[in-house]
Motif scaffolding. Structure first.
Motif, PDB file in Angstrom:
ATOM      1  N   SER A   1       0.936  -1.226   0.087  1.00 27.40           N
ATOM      2  CA  SER A   1       0.020   0.007   0.029  1.00 27.40           C
ATOM      3  C   SER A   1       0.747   1.273  -0.047  1.00 27.40           C
ATOM      4  CB  SER A   1      -0.788   0.033   1.187  1.00 27.40           C
ATOM      5  OG  SER A   1      -0.196   0.153   2.372  1.00 27.40           O
ATOM      6  N   LEU A   2       2.195   1.200   0.184  1.00 28.16           N
ATOM      7  CA  LEU A   2       2.943   2.239   0.305  1.00 28.16           C
ATOM      8  C   LEU A   2       3.670   2.601  -0.960  1.00 28.16           C
ATOM      9  CD1 LEU A   2       4.342   1.969   4.224  1.00 28.16           C
ATOM     10  CD2 LEU A   2       2.213   3.320   3.058  1.00 28.16           C
ATOM     11  N   GLU A   3       4.241   1.496  -1.733  1.00 26.62           N
ATOM     12  CA  GLU A   3       5.188   1.563  -2.812  1.00 26.62           C
ATOM     13  C   GLU A   3       4.416   1.527  -3.956  1.00 26.62           C
ATOM     14  OE1 GLU A   3       8.145   1.718  -2.019  1.00 26.62           O
ATOM     15  OE2 GLU A   3       8.143   0.910  -0.121  1.00 26.62           O
ATOM     16  N   LEU A   4       5.171   2.021  -5.197  1.00 22.99           N
ATOM     17  CA  LEU A   4       4.447   2.217  -6.447  1.00 22.99           C
ATOM     18  C   LEU A   4       5.719   1.714  -7.501  1.00 22.99           C
ATOM     19  CD1 LEU A   4       2.751   6.030  -6.030  1.00 22.99           C
ATOM     20  CD2 LEU A   4       1.773   3.801  -6.909  1.00 22.99           C
ATOM     21  N   TYR A   5       5.151   0.962  -8.032  1.00 21.80           N
ATOM     22  CA  TYR A   5       6.137   0.542  -9.184  1.00 21.80           C
ATOM     23  C   TYR A   5       6.626   1.554 -10.323  1.00 21.80           C
ATOM     24  CZ  TYR A   5       8.328  -2.209 -12.997  1.00 21.80           C
ATOM     25  OH  TYR A   5       9.429  -2.727 -14.004  1.00 21.80           O
ATOM     26  N   GLY A   6       7.853   1.901 -10.468  1.00 24.11           N
ATOM     27  CA  GLY A   6       8.217   2.844 -11.359  1.00 24.11           C
ATOM     28  C   GLY A   6       8.718   4.177 -10.995  1.00 24.11           C
ATOM     29  N   LEU A   7       8.202   4.500  -9.606  1.00 27.42           N
ATOM     30  CA  LEU A   7       8.360   5.499  -8.881  1.00 27.42           C
ATOM     31  C   LEU A   7       9.960   6.138  -8.922  1.00 27.42           C
ATOM     32  CD1 LEU A   7       7.318   8.277  -7.882  1.00 27.42           C
ATOM     33  CD2 LEU A   7       7.223   7.202  -5.532  1.00 27.42           C
ATOM     34  N   TYR A   8      10.557   5.328  -8.541  1.00 33.67           N
ATOM     35  CA  TYR A   8      12.103   5.655  -8.303  1.00 33.67           C
ATOM     36  C   TYR A   8      12.796   5.601  -9.871  1.00 33.67           C
ATOM     37  CZ  TYR A   8      17.269   4.733  -7.783  1.00 33.67           C
ATOM     38  OH  TYR A   8      18.625   4.966  -7.706  1.00 33.67           O
ATOM     39  N   GLU A   9      12.273   4.848 -10.746  1.00 32.17           N
ATOM     40  CA  GLU A   9      12.744   5.263 -12.122  1.00 32.17           C
ATOM     41  C   GLU A   9      12.416   6.634 -12.883  1.00 32.17           C
ATOM     42  OE1 GLU A   9      13.109   0.796 -11.388  1.00 32.17           O
ATOM     43  OE2 GLU A   9      11.632   2.346 -10.825  1.00 32.17           O
ATOM     44  N   ALA A  10      10.995   6.871 -12.312  1.00 32.55           N
ATOM     45  CA  ALA A  10      10.475   7.994 -12.595  1.00 32.55           C
ATOM     46  C   ALA A  10      11.386   9.338 -12.255  1.00 32.55           C
ATOM     47  CB  ALA A  10       9.201   8.115 -12.456  1.00 32.55           C
TER      48      ALA A  10
ATOM     49  N   TYR B   1       2.481  -3.382 -14.498  1.00 35.54           N
ATOM     50  CA  TYR B   1       4.254  -3.166 -15.015  1.00 35.54           C
ATOM     51  C   TYR B   1       4.537  -3.172 -16.130  1.00 35.54           C
ATOM     52  CZ  TYR B   1       4.382  -5.654 -10.126  1.00 35.54           C
ATOM     53  OH  TYR B   1       3.832  -6.014  -8.998  1.00 35.54           O
ATOM     54  N   MET B   2       3.751  -3.874 -17.244  1.00 34.31           N
ATOM     55  CA  MET B   2       4.140  -4.001 -18.543  1.00 34.31           C
ATOM     56  C   MET B   2       3.754  -2.730 -19.068  1.00 34.31           C
ATOM     57  SD  MET B   2       5.731  -5.382 -20.928  1.00 34.31           S
ATOM     58  CE  MET B   2       5.872  -7.264 -20.255  1.00 34.31           C
ATOM     59  N   ASP B   3       2.595  -1.928 -18.598  1.00 31.63           N
ATOM     60  CA  ASP B   3       2.353  -0.590 -19.011  1.00 31.63           C
ATOM     61  C   ASP B   3       3.176   0.404 -18.501  1.00 31.63           C
ATOM     62  OD1 ASP B   3      -0.297  -1.324 -19.830  1.00 31.63           O
ATOM     63  OD2 ASP B   3      -1.001  -1.345 -17.964  1.00 31.63           O
TER      64      ASP B   3
ATOM     65  N   ALA C   1       5.391   7.208 -15.681  1.00 27.02           N
ATOM     66  CA  ALA C   1       4.323   6.368 -15.261  1.00 27.02           C
ATOM     67  C   ALA C   1       4.697   5.550 -14.145  1.00 27.02           C
ATOM     68  CB  ALA C   1       3.889   5.683 -16.514  1.00 27.02           C
ATOM     69  N   VAL C   2       3.411   5.377 -13.257  1.00 23.14           N
ATOM     70  CA  VAL C   2       3.762   4.360 -12.021  1.00 23.14           C
ATOM     71  C   VAL C   2       2.719   3.389 -12.122  1.00 23.14           C
ATOM     72  CG1 VAL C   2       5.213   5.954 -10.784  1.00 23.14           C
ATOM     73  CG2 VAL C   2       2.721   5.909 -10.470  1.00 23.14           C
ATOM     74  N   ALA C   3       2.827   2.151 -11.398  1.00 24.75           N
ATOM     75  CA  ALA C   3       1.567   1.415 -10.997  1.00 24.75           C
ATOM     76  C   ALA C   3       1.449   0.909  -9.876  1.00 24.75           C
ATOM     77  CB  ALA C   3       1.832   0.009 -12.067  1.00 24.75           C
ATOM     78  N   ALA C   4       0.371   0.668  -9.333  1.00 22.34           N
ATOM     79  CA  ALA C   4      -0.030   0.013  -8.095  1.00 22.34           C
ATOM     80  C   ALA C   4       0.274  -1.379  -7.954  1.00 22.34           C
ATOM     81  CB  ALA C   4      -1.527   0.586  -7.586  1.00 22.34           C
ATOM     82  N   LEU C   5       0.593  -1.881  -6.899  1.00 28.22           N
ATOM     83  CA  LEU C   5       1.013  -3.223  -6.966  1.00 28.22           C
ATOM     84  C   LEU C   5       0.044  -4.119  -6.543  1.00 28.22           C
ATOM     85  CD1 LEU C   5       4.322  -2.166  -4.975  1.00 28.22           C
ATOM     86  CD2 LEU C   5       4.155  -2.574  -7.323  1.00 28.22           C
ATOM     87  N   GLY C   6      -0.785  -4.391  -7.741  1.00 29.52           N
ATOM     88  CA  GLY C   6      -1.647  -5.564  -7.509  1.00 29.52           C
ATOM     89  C   GLY C   6      -2.729  -5.286  -6.727  1.00 29.52           C
ATOM     90  N   THR C   7      -2.866  -4.082  -6.166  1.00 27.37           N
ATOM     91  CA  THR C   7      -3.900  -3.346  -5.497  1.00 27.37           C
ATOM     92  C   THR C   7      -4.547  -2.045  -5.834  1.00 27.37           C
ATOM     93  OG1 THR C   7      -4.363  -3.078  -2.994  1.00 27.37           O
ATOM     94  CG2 THR C   7      -2.309  -2.133  -3.956  1.00 27.37           C
TER      95      THR C   7
END
Length: 579
Positions: A244-253, A269-271, A283-289
């Motif tokens: 609930s705290l992490e976003l995929y791609g935020l660090y890379e962005a 993730y693929m998006d 772009a970032v994505a929520a982690l399966g939630t």
């Protein structure tokens, strides 16, 4: 959950951190009298209005109003949460962050925590190696290329491959019982039968999830082709990963953009990686939630414009509604939330490859404002041609509008609602719990003698020694007296305490915002007159307290009568006030 960080450690951390050196290493400062200056890193300006005080260990921008101590700067500049900022400052000083014992479990040492992150990084590198060297590498690479990803993007996001063998990761990284147990605890391995361990991820394209500091904390694994099983398999929560705290791609962005003008939320993730491949690196994505309130808070701390991009089907619109509800409390003035719904059968990955970056971004430019999405959703269940439907719409809308802190947004939302149900703005405005009532109070912020005394003490803690400490004054119930006495007590306990350390004591309290204002209050009192001015202010407050007590006793004398001690006290007060 880990225990709280002890207050004593936070004070020590601020004491050992020189805010001038900290900020100078990031933006560069120039000496300006006894303080230091630079152009503000939090808004665009040509003339420096950002000041850093070594004496107070405090920064303040006279242009945009940003201010705080070293912890606040790390949170605002590096876009970290409070605990992350503490850990980052501690790491700069080679300190281990202690935790208060609350769960009964022994606290993990810095070395043990580092071991967890090292293992996650080794796992990511193992998956990367397998992508190139496993016997299935050719098919996996063909799949990756078929999805339109280049080697550069694969490397940037540390994409790898989890082999289809049962225990390839365990054989490589777990060579003793302690290492095997660590794999289990970090959910990199599973064990249904005692002693028979197997890899959690098998025969999947692997997406390492990095936290705000770039550390690998979890993984997402995607099936390839027609393989069986769920499309995505995500790491369960662990001691270092909370989805609930992490976003995929935020660090890379953040790495790809010196300043993020906008952020795009997508579903997979693929998006994220497909958009990055086309040059859309925000772009970032929520982690399966679903997108959580914590996700939204993180995004609005990072940028002023958040665009949610979802499929146009029912599931996509439901996801958009959850995101909207969780974002409302973050919509302050200057923050924007918009929505893009994609054509049926399309997702960002497929669409950006079909139409390219420019056309896809033109969709983002035409994104709908959150207010349209909000009322469209509410109207689905309300027939505003009937009185009952209008009443339901009002009942559903007002609590949501009350969550929005921006006065501008609130007024627009109330105006839209008024038109839909045939009321006036004025009628509805009275029904909204307006969080900006406090803002209007702050705009009229006047420095009373009490506030003046608190402000001077906050800015010059050594003044605490210039007047007698009288805790009994707290009984007088004069507004602000308890805060003044608490500040004086803190200053007397630590003669070298700074403005920054005093403020940090109140970070999670209702007084924090007011204290931040007083910490940068331009009092205009010359240094040589500070002590006399403070003594006069304190004497005025003391007289207020005595008058309050005097009036209280007079009223009691006329109603319930006074005890012998109270009669003596009243006589003494009457005599003192006549002087």
């Amino acid at each position: 959950m880990a225990g709280k960080i002890p207050r004593q450690f936070i004070d020590e951390l601020l004491d050992r951190t020189d805010i001038v050196d900290l900020i100078d290493n990031r933006i560069g400062l120039k000496k300006a009298g006894k303080d230091y200056q630079a152009c503000c890193p939090f808004h665009n300006e040509k003339t420096p209005s950002f000041t850093v005080s070594r004496d107070k260990q405090f920064y303040h921008c006279f242009g945009c109003g940003a201010n705080g101590n070293a912890i606040s700067f790390m949170m605002d500049y590096d876009k970290l949460e409070f605990v992350d900022a503490i850990e980052e400052l501690a790491a700069l000083l080679n300190l281990e962050v202690p935790r208060e014992q609350g769960s009964g479990k022994p606290e993990r040492s810095m070395q043990e925590k580092k071991s967890d992150y090292d293992l996650m990084l080794q796992t990511a590198k193992f998956f990367q190696h397998q992508l190139k060297h496993h016997k299935n590498a050719t098919q996996v690479i063909d799949y990756v290329k078929g999805r339109g990803l280049s080697g550069e993007t694969v490397q940037k996001y540390l994409i790898g491959y989890a082999p289809d063998e049962w225990n390839s990761l365990g054989d490589q990284l777990a060579r003793n019982p302690a290492q095997k147990q660590q794999l289990l605890e970090l959910k990199l391995a599973s064990e249904k039968t005692p002693g028979k361990q197997f890899d959690f991820f098998r025969n999947r394209l692997m997406f390492p999830i990095r936290d705000k500091r770039g550390r690998v904390v979890a993984f997402g694994g995607r099936v390839m082709g027609d393989d069986q099983g769920p499309k995505y398999l995500n790491s369960p929560e662990t001691r270092i990963f909370h989805k609930s705290l992490e976003l995929y791609g935020l660090y890379e962005a953040k790495q790809a953009n010196s300043k993020l003008e906008k952020m795009l939320i997508v579903e997979g993730y693929m998006d994220v990686v497909a958009l990055a491949e086309q040059g859309i690196s925000y772009a970032v994505a929520a982690l399966g939630t679903a997108t959580t309130p914590e996700h939204m808070q993180t995004l609005f701390r990072t940028t002023d414009l958040v665009i949610c991009c979802y499929d146009g089907d029912r599931a996509g619109r439901d996801a958009a509604w959850r995101a909207l509800e969780n974002a409302l409390s973050n919509l302050k003035d200057g923050k924007s939330l918009r929505f893009v719904f994609l054509p049926d059968g399309e997702d960002p990955d497929s669409l950006v490859q079909k139409e390219g970056k420019d056309t896809f971004e033109s969709r983002l430019d035409q994104a709908e404002d959150f207010s349209k999405v909000l009322f469209r959703k509410l109207l689905e269940n309300c027939d505003v041609t009937s009185d009952s439907g209008k009443a339901k719409l009002m009942s559903d809308a007002l609590p949501l509008i009350s969550k929005v802190p921006s006065e501008f947004y609130q007024e627009n939302l109330v105006e839209t609602l008024a038109k839909l149900i045939g009321r006036t703005k004025e009628q509805l405005a009275k029904k909204v719990d307006n969080p900006n009532e406090q803002l209007s109070i702050e705009r009229k912020f006047k420095v009373t003698p009490m506030r003046g005394a608190i402000g001077l003490l906050l800015q010059h803690p050594k003044l605490a020694n210039s007047v007698e400490y009288m805790p009994e004054l707290a009984e007088m119930a004069i507004p602000g007296i308890q805060l003044l006495l608490n500040l004086q007590h803190l200053c007397l306990q630590n003669n070298d305490i700074t403005t920054a350390q005093l403020l940090e004591q109140y970070r999670e309290t209702p007084e924090f915002d007011a204290l931040k204002k007083l910490a940068v209050w331009q009092h205009g009192v010359a240094d040589e007159k500070l002590e006399d001015y403070f003594k006069d202010s304190f004497q005025f407050i003391e007289n207020q307290c005595l008058n309050y007590r005097h009036e209280t006793l007079l009223i009691k004398d006329k109603t319930d009568g006074l005890s012998r001690d109270e009669k003596l006290e009243l006589a003494l007060l009457t005599q003192a006030l006549k002087r």
